[in-house]
Motif scaffolding. Structure first.
Motif, PDB file in Angstrom:
ATOM      1  N   ALA A   1       1.075  -1.048  -0.245  1.00 13.40           N
ATOM      2  CA  ALA A   1      -0.085  -0.212   0.205  1.00 13.40           C
ATOM      3  C   ALA A   1       0.958   1.209  -0.036  1.00 13.40           C
ATOM      4  O   ALA A   1       0.259   1.846  -0.217  1.00 13.40           O
ATOM      5  CB  ALA A   1      -0.774   0.288   1.131  1.00 13.40           C
ATOM      6  N   ASP A   2       1.907   0.999   0.593  1.00 15.41           N
ATOM      7  CA  ASP A   2       2.445   2.621   0.631  1.00 15.41           C
ATOM      8  C   ASP A   2       3.412   2.482  -0.379  1.00 15.41           C
ATOM      9  O   ASP A   2       3.686   2.333  -1.389  1.00 15.41           O
ATOM     10  CB  ASP A   2       4.153   2.139   1.899  1.00 15.41           C
ATOM     11  CG  ASP A   2       4.460   3.600   2.483  1.00 15.41           C
ATOM     12  OD1 ASP A   2       4.254   4.101   2.650  1.00 15.41           O
ATOM     13  OD2 ASP A   2       5.668   4.026   2.014  1.00 15.41           O
ATOM     14  N   GLU A   3       3.251   3.940  -0.714  1.00 14.59           N
ATOM     15  CA  GLU A   3       4.058   4.653  -1.747  1.00 14.59           C
ATOM     16  C   GLU A   3       5.947   4.272  -1.925  1.00 14.59           C
ATOM     17  O   GLU A   3       6.369   3.468  -3.313  1.00 14.59           O
ATOM     18  CB  GLU A   3       4.557   5.917  -1.868  1.00 14.59           C
ATOM     19  CG  GLU A   3       4.736   6.933  -3.052  1.00 14.59           C
ATOM     20  CD  GLU A   3       4.658   8.792  -2.741  1.00 14.59           C
ATOM     21  OE1 GLU A   3       5.648   8.989  -3.560  1.00 14.59           O
ATOM     22  OE2 GLU A   3       3.583   8.818  -1.972  1.00 14.59           O
ATOM     23  N   SER A   4       6.303   3.756  -0.672  1.00 13.60           N
ATOM     24  CA  SER A   4       7.547   3.435  -1.105  1.00 13.60           C
ATOM     25  C   SER A   4       7.380   1.803  -1.863  1.00 13.60           C
ATOM     26  O   SER A   4       8.772   1.001  -2.233  1.00 13.60           O
ATOM     27  CB  SER A   4       8.428   2.661   0.450  1.00 13.60           C
ATOM     28  OG  SER A   4       7.717   1.888   0.799  1.00 13.60           O
ATOM     29  N   SER A   5       6.314   0.911  -2.131  1.00 14.65           N
ATOM     30  CA  SER A   5       6.467  -0.113  -2.746  1.00 14.65           C
ATOM     31  C   SER A   5       6.896   0.004  -4.255  1.00 14.65           C
ATOM     32  O   SER A   5       7.042  -1.321  -4.855  1.00 14.65           O
ATOM     33  CB  SER A   5       5.134  -1.218  -2.696  1.00 14.65           C
ATOM     34  OG  SER A   5       4.593  -0.137  -3.566  1.00 14.65           O
TER      35      SER A   5
END
Length: 145
Positions: free
Chosen positions: A8-12
């Motif tokens: 879910a996080d942008e860091s993915s």
């Protein structure tokens, strides 16, 4: 592993349309393989009430339930885990694609299914959508002990 939280996080590094989705998990399979993962245990992936903790005032009312142990519909893939806004048809198709892709990569899939929890409460705090709605008299005897 929670399907949504895993990517879910942008860091993915994934496109926003597939973050937190079954397709997002597929995109991260190479990462899992690189780590040497040969099995994933998915927290419940069947429809559940993510807002359950916010039903009644409590110290956790700012949280969203990611555990999924208050299942509403057993065997109905969580529609909000489908890409680009979800939906039941997309969820069913994408869930199958995810399992197949994980298997093709040599990764077993273990589903955490909790049959002794539902999202229902008792007569004082009703939230009847599933078993209690079918036969409340029988189900309520378990709450009144």
């Amino acid at each position: 592993m929670n399907v949504r939280a895993f990517t879910a996080d942008e860091s993915s590094g994934l496109d926003s349309g597939i973050r937190g989705s079954y397709l997002g998990v597929i995109e991260k399979i190479p990462h899992l393989v690189e780590l040497g993962v040969n099995a994933v245990e998915l927290l419940p992936v069947f429809e559940f009430d993510e807002m359950e903790l916010q039903r009644r005032p409590n110290p956790r009312d700012h949280l969203i339930n990611t555990w999924g142990y208050s299942t509403i519909n057993f065997f109905a893939p969580m529609s909000r885990y489908a890409s680009n806004g979800g939906g039941p048809s997309n969820a069913s198709r994408e869930f199958k694609e995810m399992v197949k892709a994980l298997h093709d990569a040599g990764i077993e899939v273990i589903l955490d299914v909790v049959y002794n929890h539902t999202n229902e409460a008792d007569d004082e705090n009703p939230y009847i959508t599933s078993f209690s709605g079918i036969d409340h008299k029988v189900i309520s005897q378990f709450y009144n002990k």
